[in-house]
Design a protein around this motif. Structure first.
Motif, PDB file in Angstrom:
ATOM      1  N   LYS A 155       0.832  -1.209   0.000  1.00 29.83           N
ATOM      2  CA  LYS A 155       0.000   0.000   0.000  1.00 29.83           C
ATOM      3  C   LYS A 155       0.860   1.250   0.000  1.00 29.83           C
ATOM      4  CE  LYS A 155      -3.537  -2.118   2.764  1.00 29.83           C
ATOM      5  NZ  LYS A 155      -4.089  -2.148   4.115  1.00 29.83           N
ATOM      6  N   ARG A 156       0.361   2.290  -0.637  1.00 28.00           N
ATOM      7  CA  ARG A 156       1.060   3.576  -0.604  1.00 28.00           C
ATOM      8  C   ARG A 156       0.867   4.220   0.770  1.00 28.00           C
ATOM      9  NH1 ARG A 156       2.925   5.206  -5.517  1.00 28.00           N
ATOM     10  NH2 ARG A 156       1.887   4.278  -7.308  1.00 28.00           N
ATOM     11  N   GLY A 157       1.719   5.199   1.074  1.00 30.05           N
ATOM     12  CA  GLY A 157       1.581   5.945   2.322  1.00 30.05           C
ATOM     13  C   GLY A 157       2.110   5.184   3.516  1.00 30.05           C
ATOM     14  N   ASP A 158       1.710   5.593   4.715  1.00 33.34           N
ATOM     15  CA  ASP A 158       2.315   5.062   5.936  1.00 33.34           C
ATOM     16  C   ASP A 158       1.681   3.771   6.439  1.00 33.34           C
ATOM     17  OD1 ASP A 158       4.264   7.010   6.192  1.00 33.34           O
ATOM     18  OD2 ASP A 158       2.893   8.403   7.164  1.00 33.34           O
ATOM     19  N   ASP A 159       0.507   3.407   5.945  1.00 33.60           N
ATOM     20  CA  ASP A 159      -0.202   2.229   6.472  1.00 33.60           C
ATOM     21  C   ASP A 159       0.535   0.917   6.178  1.00 33.60           C
ATOM     22  OD1 ASP A 159      -2.108   3.842   7.372  1.00 33.60           O
ATOM     23  OD2 ASP A 159      -3.577   3.391   5.788  1.00 33.60           O
TER      24      ASP A 159
ATOM     25  N   LEU B  88       9.963  -5.335  -1.856  1.00 33.80           N
ATOM     26  CA  LEU B  88       9.480  -3.999  -1.527  1.00 33.80           C
ATOM     27  C   LEU B  88       9.487  -3.894   0.001  1.00 33.80           C
ATOM     28  CD1 LEU B  88       6.342  -3.650  -3.861  1.00 33.80           C
ATOM     29  CD2 LEU B  88       8.339  -2.149  -3.922  1.00 33.80           C
ATOM     30  N   ILE B  89      10.111  -2.852   0.528  1.00 34.32           N
ATOM     31  CA  ILE B  89      10.185  -2.682   1.986  1.00 34.32           C
ATOM     32  C   ILE B  89       9.738  -1.273   2.367  1.00 34.32           C
ATOM     33  CG2 ILE B  89      11.688  -2.724   4.032  1.00 34.32           C
ATOM     34  CD1 ILE B  89      13.618  -4.498   2.535  1.00 34.32           C
ATOM     35  N   LYS B  90       8.805  -1.217   3.324  1.00 34.83           N
ATOM     36  CA  LYS B  90       8.396   0.072   3.889  1.00 34.83           C
ATOM     37  C   LYS B  90       9.028   0.191   5.259  1.00 34.83           C
ATOM     38  CE  LYS B  90       4.206   1.349   3.078  1.00 34.83           C
ATOM     39  NZ  LYS B  90       2.724   1.346   3.129  1.00 34.83           N
ATOM     40  N   VAL B  91       9.897   1.180   5.424  1.00 34.22           N
ATOM     41  CA  VAL B  91      10.650   1.297   6.673  1.00 34.22           C
ATOM     42  C   VAL B  91      10.326   2.628   7.363  1.00 34.22           C
ATOM     43  CG1 VAL B  91      12.712   2.229   5.509  1.00 34.22           C
ATOM     44  CG2 VAL B  91      12.990   1.036   7.675  1.00 34.22           C
ATOM     45  N   MET B 115       6.845   7.458  -0.507  1.00 31.93           N
ATOM     46  CA  MET B 115       7.189   8.125   0.740  1.00 31.93           C
ATOM     47  C   MET B 115       5.923   8.591   1.435  1.00 31.93           C
ATOM     48  SD  MET B 115      10.372  10.640   0.709  1.00 31.93           S
ATOM     49  CE  MET B 115      11.366  10.909   2.158  1.00 31.93           C
ATOM     50  N   GLY B 116       5.882   8.417   2.752  1.00 29.88           N
ATOM     51  CA  GLY B 116       4.773   8.933   3.545  1.00 29.88           C
ATOM     52  C   GLY B 116       5.322   9.929   4.563  1.00 29.88           C
ATOM     53  N   GLN B 117       4.502  10.321   5.537  1.00 35.91           N
ATOM     54  CA  GLN B 117       4.961  11.251   6.574  1.00 35.91           C
ATOM     55  C   GLN B 117       6.014  10.584   7.462  1.00 35.91           C
ATOM     56  OE1 GLN B 117       4.048  14.415   6.838  1.00 35.91           O
ATOM     57  NE2 GLN B 117       2.589  14.282   5.143  1.00 35.91           N
ATOM     58  N   GLU B 118       5.835   9.282   7.709  1.00 32.33           N
ATOM     59  CA  GLU B 118       6.681   8.595   8.685  1.00 32.33           C
ATOM     60  C   GLU B 118       7.427   7.390   8.112  1.00 32.33           C
ATOM     61  OE1 GLU B 118       3.669   7.503  11.394  1.00 32.33           O
ATOM     62  OE2 GLU B 118       3.051   9.592  11.711  1.00 32.33           O
ATOM     63  N   THR B 119       7.205   7.120   6.829  1.00 33.55           N
ATOM     64  CA  THR B 119       7.841   5.935   6.247  1.00 33.55           C
ATOM     65  C   THR B 119       8.387   6.232   4.858  1.00 33.55           C
ATOM     66  OG1 THR B 119       5.812   5.187   5.159  1.00 33.55           O
ATOM     67  CG2 THR B 119       6.222   4.342   7.393  1.00 33.55           C
ATOM     68  N   ILE B 120       9.259   5.340   4.414  1.00 34.50           N
ATOM     69  CA  ILE B 120       9.767   5.417   3.052  1.00 34.50           C
ATOM     70  C   ILE B 120       9.758   3.993   2.491  1.00 34.50           C
ATOM     71  CG2 ILE B 120      12.179   5.276   3.838  1.00 34.50           C
ATOM     72  CD1 ILE B 120      12.776   7.333   1.537  1.00 34.50           C
ATOM     73  N   THR B 121       9.361   3.851   1.218  1.00 37.95           N
ATOM     74  CA  THR B 121       9.260   2.525   0.609  1.00 37.95           C
ATOM     75  C   THR B 121      10.299   2.400  -0.500  1.00 37.95           C
ATOM     76  OG1 THR B 121       6.888   2.503   1.069  1.00 37.95           O
ATOM     77  CG2 THR B 121       7.687   0.888  -0.524  1.00 37.95           C
ATOM     78  N   VAL B 122      11.063   1.308  -0.453  1.00 40.80           N
ATOM     79  CA  VAL B 122      12.084   1.068  -1.491  1.00 40.80           C
ATOM     80  C   VAL B 122      11.876  -0.288  -2.152  1.00 40.80           C
ATOM     81  CG1 VAL B 122      13.987   2.471  -0.646  1.00 40.80           C
ATOM     82  CG2 VAL B 122      13.694   0.134   0.229  1.00 40.80           C
TER      83      VAL B 122
END
Lengths: 159, 159
Positions: A155-159, B88-91, B115-122
């Motif tokens: 999912k996109r974003g922080d969730d 895919l990793i959301k950190v 990218m979110g407010q608190e996370t980044i996805t690579v």
């Protein structure tokens, strides 16, 4: 149009047999499937691309959601998500067309991972459209073999 | 040690159900599975990572080879092959550690895809060791979610 569902499942023997049996009951084809470990070693994430009637796919998603081994299932058509796929392609390469093929690799940012006397093997990741684009450009040169990972998504974003 | 088998299969409904049933019969776990189209739209390639006794995995390979829908099955442990996996990793990303995390991405050549407010996805592709390496480096920062494609592979050389 293919539909994609994403499921978090407990790592138990027979999970895949159970899920594919649930899909087999309806007249729906599995276009791609991709399963690997998550951040938790007891849990895997499955991404499944399905081709069939929307109504049948809705029923499959409901059936899967009720299984004991399933932690969560999302219909990705309804969510904002980042999707990626990986492909390995072995393409014929004659000396006369080498510069042309290398230029295609450069445009698509495909990485050479192997080379033989008559072939070259590249890897590339991207969304489905980009993968299809590379395949279409290489087809006229002769694709000797190919392996696609199937789509994975978060999912996109922080969730 | 996980073993990997690669199979070329005809695109027919129920193929996956049949194969996963064949695996379920033995006490063997599916660690990863990856299935996608090949250069021929009627044929898919499955790459399956299995964890279990060598003897059981040998029997599974034999059982699978006898199925009508199977065109070819290879035990990749016995062949030279190029293997790759996509992740895919959301950190989690706090401002104080951003430079550190960006440096890890650079070293591993991981691409930021969201990218979110608190996370980044690579996303990153590589062999199993490289993927495990990136995960180990990011773990202390907090992996929020992760999706691995499972290994895909092609034989080395021109074959």
């Amino acid at each position: 149009m293919p539909r994609t569902i994403s499921a978090l499942v407990r790592n138990e023997p027979g999970v895949l047999a159970e899920m594919s049996e649930a899909i087999r009951k309806y007249n729906v084809n599995i276009k791609s499937i991709s399963a690997g470990e998550t951040e938790n070693p007891d849990i895997s994430r499955l991404t499944i691309g399905l081709v069939g009637q929307d109504e049948d796919i809705r029923k499959i998603t409901e059936d899967i959601a009720e299984m004991d081994v399933i932690i969560q299932v999302d219909d990705l058509a309804r969510k904002e998500f980042v999707d990626r796929e990986l492909v390995l392609i072995k393409v014929a390469m004659e000396p006369a067309v080498t510069p042309q093929i290398m230029q295609i690799f450069e445009v698509f940012r495909a990485n050479v991972v192997g080379m033989g006397q008559e072939t070259i093997t590249v890897e590339m990741s991207g969304d489905r459209e980009k993968i299809d684009g590379l395949i279409n450009m290489l087809k006229p040169h002769g694709i000797k073999s190919m392996c696609r990972s199937g789509m994975i998504a978060l999912k996109r974003g922080d969730d």
